[in-house]
Scaffold this motif. Sequence first.
Motif, short mmCIF file in Angstrom:
data_model
loop_
_atom_site.label_atom_id
_atom_site.label_comp_id
_atom_site.label_asym_id
_atom_site.label_seq_id
_atom_site.Cartn_x
_atom_site.Cartn_y
_atom_site.Cartn_z
N LYS A 2 0.85 -1.19 0.00
CA LYS A 2 0.00 0.00 0.00
C LYS A 2 0.89 1.25 0.00
N ILE A 3 0.59 2.18 -0.89
CA ILE A 3 1.32 3.43 -0.97
C ILE A 3 0.54 4.48 -0.18
N ARG A 4 1.15 5.05 0.84
CA ARG A 4 0.51 6.05 1.69
C ARG A 4 0.54 7.42 0.99
N CYS A 5 -0.65 8.00 0.80
CA CYS A 5 -0.77 9.22 0.00
C CYS A 5 -1.43 10.35 0.77
N ILE A 6 -1.11 11.57 0.35
CA ILE A 6 -1.92 12.72 0.70
C ILE A 6 -2.25 13.48 -0.59
N ALA A 7 -3.36 14.22 -0.57
CA ALA A 7 -3.77 15.04 -1.70
C ALA A 7 -3.76 16.49 -1.26
N VAL A 8 -3.23 17.38 -2.12
CA VAL A 8 -3.13 18.80 -1.78
C VAL A 8 -3.63 19.62 -2.96
#
Length: 246
Positions: A2-8
């Motif tokens: 799983k790739i841990r992401c944030i969106a900005v």
Amino acid sequence: MKIRCIAVDDEPLALDLISNFIERTSFLSLEAKFDNAIEALGHLNQHEIDLVFLDIQMPDLSGMELARIIDGKRNPATPRIIFTTAYNQFAVEGYKVDALDYLLKPFSYEEFLKASTKAYRFFDQQKRQNTEKIGQEVNSDYIFLKVEYQLVKVMLQEITHIEAYKDYVKVYLINKKNPLLSLTSMKNMEELLPKEKFMRVHRSFIINLDHIDSVARNIIHIGEHQIAVSDNYKDAFANFLGKWLG
């Protein structure tokens, strides 16, 4: 994996769309979303994140400025970036901060998935590389270099010399017409290569000592290439020559 992401993104509709796309993708995990880069930076300083989907045009702190801050802290845990923007003139700047990809708004889920898959392949290769490091400590016959968006395994005996080229290095190989172009520094290459086999002889050159054909008046000949030994490195190279000549 799983790739841990944030969106900005400062646009609510765009932020909701990219968040939805992340949640729809099985190998991505949405850890948080932010409508400004300053809050995103605070989160990155306190949490381990793998991938940032980042808009460029934002008030206060732009996405490109945040990317430069992230890139300036480069280490194995530094998150990677996929830009999401309506402006294509930032593509070159995105490459300079080593972005994994560049999504031009409006983009479809298919385009998003293509970029995310590229990121997955990158992290998978990185994981494989880290796994092989234990063996590499015993068997230092090769290194891995970042070439474009992939990690390339390079045998040390095939490297003839390395040349600095702007923000990159050119790695010249036996029987290869064109050198590999890798986004790294000469200092990093010095640390990566075994000192008993490789020597820096100029600000812009590292040579493989096994591939020296001849030396004349502080000019090293390696195949068709002539490399000058600069004043800062003459003493170290002279010591090597003394041992080489016996």
